[in-house]
Write an enzyme that holds these catalytic residues in place. Structure first.
Site: not given
Ligand code: CAA
Length: 523
Positions: A122, A143, A155, A193
């Site tokens: 992450s 991701h 991602e 994130n």
């Protein structure tokens, strides 16, 4: 088979994310090899797969035969050697660099030389993982978002060492699985994130400081900003341990205090209260909560002082609720609630003092400044105990009102204000008199981060918007939001937040200021 140049894919680690990824791959028709550390972990992984697909069967989204086929495509093992004939292996073990490096060292040994190795990290550096392998050109980040079977974004992270073909092949695979890949470089938190966790941590900080309650913050963001979940519900879904790891990793790169994990988060993790997966985090998951206050009772008589779009919006809400609206000095005497909706601070102050003269004692006086100055307006009325702040984050939608109380507000007046506004058919949340109340204080710093990311050239507007809509279920992406809410409004709110906190990252991003000066939207 939808895997493009990949036909057999390994997944290492079958926790929430790994099992979700294995399910996505198997649903896409690929042969999957799922590897766990021991039999117990493997059984838990099998349980995740069976429950998730079983839920789809129960909802009539999948037949039992199709479920059997999907599960039949996933071979489970505790032996890394079984990954030897995979074309691609995706690692999804806990977010510890030492652990990931150990896994990659094992993968390096057992996998074919031409196999691509991917990490679902992450926030750790994909480059840090790549350099310890013997095949850094074949290491990519891939991701997924939780819940992996549902969220459409993936991602794809290429490092400076990754051969372009490897990232492109993984992006093709992801497209074949019905997901949307966004390919980006290796920066902590990637796109989604990096934008999400500053906001989540700020929400935790709001709770920590007593600005508002957990339920009110969640309700404000769900109802007032239209997000699929409030921040505390989402942190419990992600897992508080993961949240902490992501924040620590982003902080290590950004050195932005807003990424320094809130103490309440660290405390919950230390206590083993990790969210949904352990049954308790910010919420106890046997309780239902998070709904905004609603009240029954007769529609209140509302006085509106001032003219302009806000006054019009409040009048429309009153109309919808069957509330009588008064705007003459004589009429204000019999009102339950008087709302100041003037444009400009000076006008507001003058109108308000006249209105307060007319109002009977105990009438709730609501002022609409949202820059932390409710207390100034309250003092100027001479009746500060009767004054609250009122903010409609989305006046047109008319779904949510934020009520801010000051240190001078009488608690009975605060309760009455909540009840009266709820009777206008609005969800109501409470907070203290701080710039941006709840919704604006949380959404504008996030929007500013998105503008800064765009300005820095890390990702383009489409990728940034796709990250938040497809990765986190936001109704619209941040760049589109900035254009909808107005870059000028964003700059005004950010300046108020910056003036209050002196937090450097809350100063409006140069790109935003430039667009305001140019009078040009971001898109
Ligand atoms: N597994 C599989 N499917 C699931 C699921 C799960 N755990 N949870 C929900 N679903 C499916 C349901 O089956 C349902 O599909 P159908 O309508 O086809 O039956 C659909 O998702 C909607 O579910 P619900 O009606 O039960 O609930 P909802 O409408 O509240 O949606 C949600 C749930 C999709 C999770 C939605 O609330 C949402 O989008 N939340 C935001 C999630 C988010 O932000 N995720 C990203 C977190 S950050 C991250 O993951 C990155 C990281 O590195 C930490």
């Amino acid at each position: 088979m939808t895997g493009g140049s990949f036909s057999r894919v390994g997944v290492v680690g079958l926790g929430t994310m790994g099992a979700g990824i294995a399910e996505v791959l198997a649903r896409g028709g690929l042969a999957v090899v799922g590897v766990e550390i021991d039999q117990g972990a493997l059984d838990r992984g099998r349980g995740h797969l069976e429950r998730s697909t079983g839920r789809a069967v129960k909802r009539g989204k999948l037949t039992e035969d199709a479920q059997r086929e999907i599960l039949g495509r996933v071979a489970l093992s505790t032996d890394f050697a079984d990954l030897g004939d995979c074309d691609l292996v995706i690692e999804a073990v806990p977010e510890r660099l030492d652990l990931k490096r150990t896994v990659f060292a094992q993968l390096d040994r057992v996998c074919r030389d031409d196999a691509v190795l991917a990490t679902n990290t992450s926030s750790l550096s994909v480059t840090d993982i790549a350099v310890t392998t013997g095949r850094p050109t074949k290491i990519v980040g891939v991701h997924f978002f939780n819940p992996a079977p549902v969220m459409k974004l993936v991602e794809i992270i290429g490092t400076v060492l990754t051969e372009p073909g490897a990232a492109a092949r993984v992006a093709d695979l992801v497209k074949g699985l019905g997901k949307t890949p966004v390919t980006i470089g290796d920066r902590a938190g990637f796109v989604a994130n990096r934008l999400l966790f500053g906001y989540l941590n700020q929400a935790a900080g709001m709770l920590e400081s007593g600005h508002a309650t957990r339920d009110d913050i969640d309700a404000a963001m769900k109802t007032g900003a239209g997000l699929p979940m409030g921040p505390f519900t989402l942190m419990d879904l992600i897992g508080l341990d993961t949240c902490l790891e992501v924040l620590d990793a982003i902080y290590a790169e950004s050195r932005d205090r807003r990424h320094a994990a809130s103490p309440v988060l660290r405390e919950l993790v230390t206590a083993g209260l990790l969210g949904r997966k352990t049954g308790r985090g910010f919420y106890a998951h046997d309780n239902s909560s998070g709904d905004e206050e609603k009240a029954a009772g007769a529609a209140p008589v509302v006085g509106i002082v001032g003219v302009g779009p806000l006054a019009d919006a409040i009048a429309a809400l009153c109309d919808r609720a069957g509330s009588e609206v008064r705007d003459s000095a004589a009429g204000l005497a019999g009102c339950d609630l008087i709302v100041e909706a003037a444009e400009g601070a000076e006008a507001a102050r003058a109108l308000l003092s006249a209105a307060v003269q007319a109002a009977k004692p105990g009438t709730v006086i609501a002022v609409t400044s949202v820059d932390g100055s409710v207390i100034e307006q309250a003092m100027a009325t001479g009746r500060p105990s009767d004054v609250v702040g009122l903010h409609l984050p989305d006046p047109a939608a008319g779904t949510l009102a934020e009520i801010a109380t000051t240190v001078a507000t009488d608690p009975d007046i605060a309760d009455r204000a909540v009840g009266l506004v709820a009777r206008l058919g609005l969800g109501v949340v409470r907070c203290r008199d701080r710039a941006g109340f709840i919704v604006d204080a949380l959404r504008f710093p996030y929007l500013n981060d998105a503008a800064a990311m765009l300005g820095a050239g890390y990702a383009d507007a489409d990728s940034i918007d796709a990250a938040m809509t497809l990765g986190c279920g936001y109704p619209t992406g941040p760049i589109a939001d900035l254009d909808r809410l107005g870059p000028d409004r964003a700059v005004t709110v950010l300046r108020a937040l910056h003036a209050e906190t002196r937090e450097p990252a809350l100063a409006p991003a140069p790109l935003l200021v430039e667009h305001v000066t140019a009078g040009k939207p971001l898109r």
